[in-house]
Design a protein around this motif. Structure first.
Motif, short mmCIF file in Angstrom:
data_model
loop_
_atom_site.label_atom_id
_atom_site.label_comp_id
_atom_site.label_asym_id
_atom_site.label_seq_id
_atom_site.Cartn_x
_atom_site.Cartn_y
_atom_site.Cartn_z
N GLN A 146 0.84 -1.21 0.00
CA GLN A 146 0.00 0.00 0.00
C GLN A 146 0.87 1.26 0.00
O GLN A 146 0.60 2.22 -0.73
CB GLN A 146 -0.91 0.01 1.23
N LEU A 147 1.90 1.26 0.83
CA LEU A 147 2.77 2.43 0.94
C LEU A 147 3.48 2.72 -0.38
O LEU A 147 3.61 3.88 -0.79
CB LEU A 147 3.80 2.22 2.05
N CYS A 148 3.95 1.67 -1.06
CA CYS A 148 4.67 1.85 -2.32
C CYS A 148 3.79 2.43 -3.41
O CYS A 148 4.29 3.06 -4.35
CB CYS A 148 5.27 0.52 -2.78
N LEU A 175 10.63 1.39 -2.74
CA LEU A 175 11.02 0.79 -1.46
C LEU A 175 11.85 1.81 -0.67
O LEU A 175 11.86 1.80 0.56
CB LEU A 175 11.80 -0.51 -1.69
N ASP A 176 12.56 2.67 -1.40
CA ASP A 176 13.22 3.85 -0.83
C ASP A 176 12.25 5.03 -0.95
O ASP A 176 12.08 5.55 -2.04
CB ASP A 176 14.53 4.12 -1.57
N ASN A 177 11.55 5.45 0.09
CA ASN A 177 11.80 4.98 1.44
C ASN A 177 10.50 4.49 2.09
O ASN A 177 10.27 4.67 3.27
CB ASN A 177 12.40 6.10 2.28
N ARG A 178 9.64 3.87 1.30
CA ARG A 178 8.41 3.35 1.89
C ARG A 178 8.73 2.22 2.87
O ARG A 178 7.96 1.97 3.80
CB ARG A 178 7.44 2.88 0.80
N LEU A 179 9.87 1.58 2.67
CA LEU A 179 10.28 0.55 3.62
C LEU A 179 10.69 1.18 4.95
O LEU A 179 10.45 0.62 6.02
CB LEU A 179 11.44 -0.27 3.04
N GLY A 180 11.30 2.38 4.91
CA GLY A 180 11.62 3.09 6.14
C GLY A 180 10.37 3.49 6.90
O GLY A 180 10.31 3.41 8.14
N VAL A 181 9.34 3.94 6.17
CA VAL A 181 8.05 4.29 6.78
C VAL A 181 7.40 3.03 7.35
O VAL A 181 6.87 3.03 8.48
CB VAL A 181 7.14 4.97 5.75
N PHE A 182 7.42 1.95 6.59
CA PHE A 182 6.88 0.66 7.04
C PHE A 182 7.54 0.23 8.35
O PHE A 182 6.87 -0.22 9.29
CB PHE A 182 7.13 -0.37 5.93
N ASN A 183 8.86 0.38 8.43
CA ASN A 183 9.60 0.02 9.63
C ASN A 183 9.08 0.78 10.84
O ASN A 183 8.86 0.20 11.91
CB ASN A 183 11.09 0.31 9.41
N LEU A 184 8.86 2.10 10.70
CA LEU A 184 8.39 2.88 11.84
C LEU A 184 6.96 2.51 12.22
O LEU A 184 6.63 2.48 13.42
CB LEU A 184 8.47 4.37 11.53
N LEU A 185 6.11 2.22 11.25
CA LEU A 185 4.74 1.84 11.57
C LEU A 185 4.68 0.47 12.26
O LEU A 185 3.83 0.24 13.13
CB LEU A 185 3.87 1.85 10.31
N LYS A 186 5.58 -0.44 11.90
CA LYS A 186 5.67 -1.72 12.61
C LYS A 186 6.25 -1.51 14.01
O LYS A 186 5.81 -2.15 14.98
CB LYS A 186 6.53 -2.71 11.83
N LEU A 187 7.23 -0.63 14.11
CA LEU A 187 7.82 -0.31 15.41
C LEU A 187 6.79 0.28 16.37
O LEU A 187 6.81 0.01 17.57
CB LEU A 187 8.97 0.68 15.18
N ALA A 188 5.85 1.05 15.83
CA ALA A 188 4.84 1.71 16.65
C ALA A 188 3.97 0.71 17.41
O ALA A 188 3.40 1.04 18.46
CB ALA A 188 3.96 2.60 15.78
#
Length: 303
Positions: free
Chosen positions: A6-8, A146-159
């Protein structure tokens, strides 16, 4: 990986991140009741299109830029690059102007000038991005942005499990930055935070390999403070999470703006390595993505 897909697919080149901001705010509103800690959500005109989530009593902030590379329509059928996209004739570009949705084709001439091929003129100032074709196998993900939707994905999983920390979603990184000076002042003045992690994507190189873990960058074009990097490596060593160390002479990130800010802010770039950087076929190994998420959880708890 449905969230990452979805983010990508969200249209958010540098300068036009409002679609990503709205998605993040909606996602947080829908999911936060299931998270371990309820965040305070900061957004609005004083933050432009950026978003800040504050959990508990924070000591560390993690930054992920929401924007992507892309193209701006100039005059006639000319294009101007946003950031540094990889360009080849035939790449599919998408966007929307006053006449409706656009799917056109990139054309690069022998002088490396950029044009679009479409059945009509596109409004000048329209921004276009690579058409997203998300592909997933048992071991790899291939997609534009993936640059940088993967970084955003990481923070949303971290949340989901974060109890203490600040998550910062920034703008403009791909085209020279611009939002982090305002953001670092905001979080330093509010919570006196002085250490950060940069949740972004790095490159597969002759010393960094896909499938061998998340990358801790010891330097790129910029050099973070060694004592801070050593603390991060020490925590990573005690965690048994697979990681690789990166030493590069080029490349930059939001970390640069933290370093040159007037605040005593330490930073370290930590992310999964990818192939085919800034192309429609960026590729990452799923193992590296999992290691990235796991290491951020440990660092946000222990730094």
């Amino acid at each position: 990986m449905n969230l990452l897909k979805q983010l990508c697919q969200i249209h958010a080149p540098s300068g036009n991140e409002s679609g990503m901001k709205d998605f993040i705010l909606d996602y947080v509103d829908q999911k936060k009741d299931k998270w371990v800690c309820q965040p305070e959500v900061f957004h609005g005109p004083e933050l432009q299109d950026c978003v800040v989530l504050k959990f508990g009593s924070p000591k560390t902030a993690a930054f992920a830029h929401m924007d992507s590379i892309g193209f701006t329509v100039r005059y006639q059928n000319q294009l101007v690059a946003i950031g540094g996209p990889e360009v080849h004739s035939g790449y599919k570009l998408v966007g929307q102007d006053s006449l409706g949705p656009i799917e056109c084709e990139l054309e690069v001439n022998k002088d490396h000038q950029l044009f679009y091929k479409f059945g009509r003129a596109i409004d000048r100032g329209t921004d276009l991005v690579f058409k997203c074709e998300f592909e997933e196998t048992d071991t790899e993900i291939t997609s534009g942005y993936l640059d940088n939707r993967l970084g955003v994905f990481n923070l949303l999983k971290l949340a989901e499990t974060l109890q203490n920390g600040v998550l910062v979603f920034s703008c403009w990184e791909e085209h020279g930055g611009g939002s982090v000076p305002m953001l670092v002042k905001f979080i330093y003045d509010k919570w006196q935070i002085s250490q950060g992690l940069i949740s972004d994507i790095t490159w597969v190189t002759d010393g960094v390999y896909p499938g061998e873990g998340v990358v801790i960058s010891m330097r790129d074009r910029n050099i973070p403070r060694k004592s801070y990097i050593n603390r991060i490596i020490e925590i990573a060593n005690s965690s048994d999470i697979p990681y690789q160390l990166e030493v590069e002479a080029s490349g930059s990130s939001d970390g640069r703006e933290l370093q040159i800010s007037p605040y005593p802010f330490d930073w370290c770039f930590i992310g999964a390595p990818e192939e085919n950087v800034h192309s429609p076929q960026e590729k990452v190994n799923k193992h590296d993505v999992i290691c990235m998420i796991d290491l951020y959880k440990v660092l946000m708890e222990n730094l």
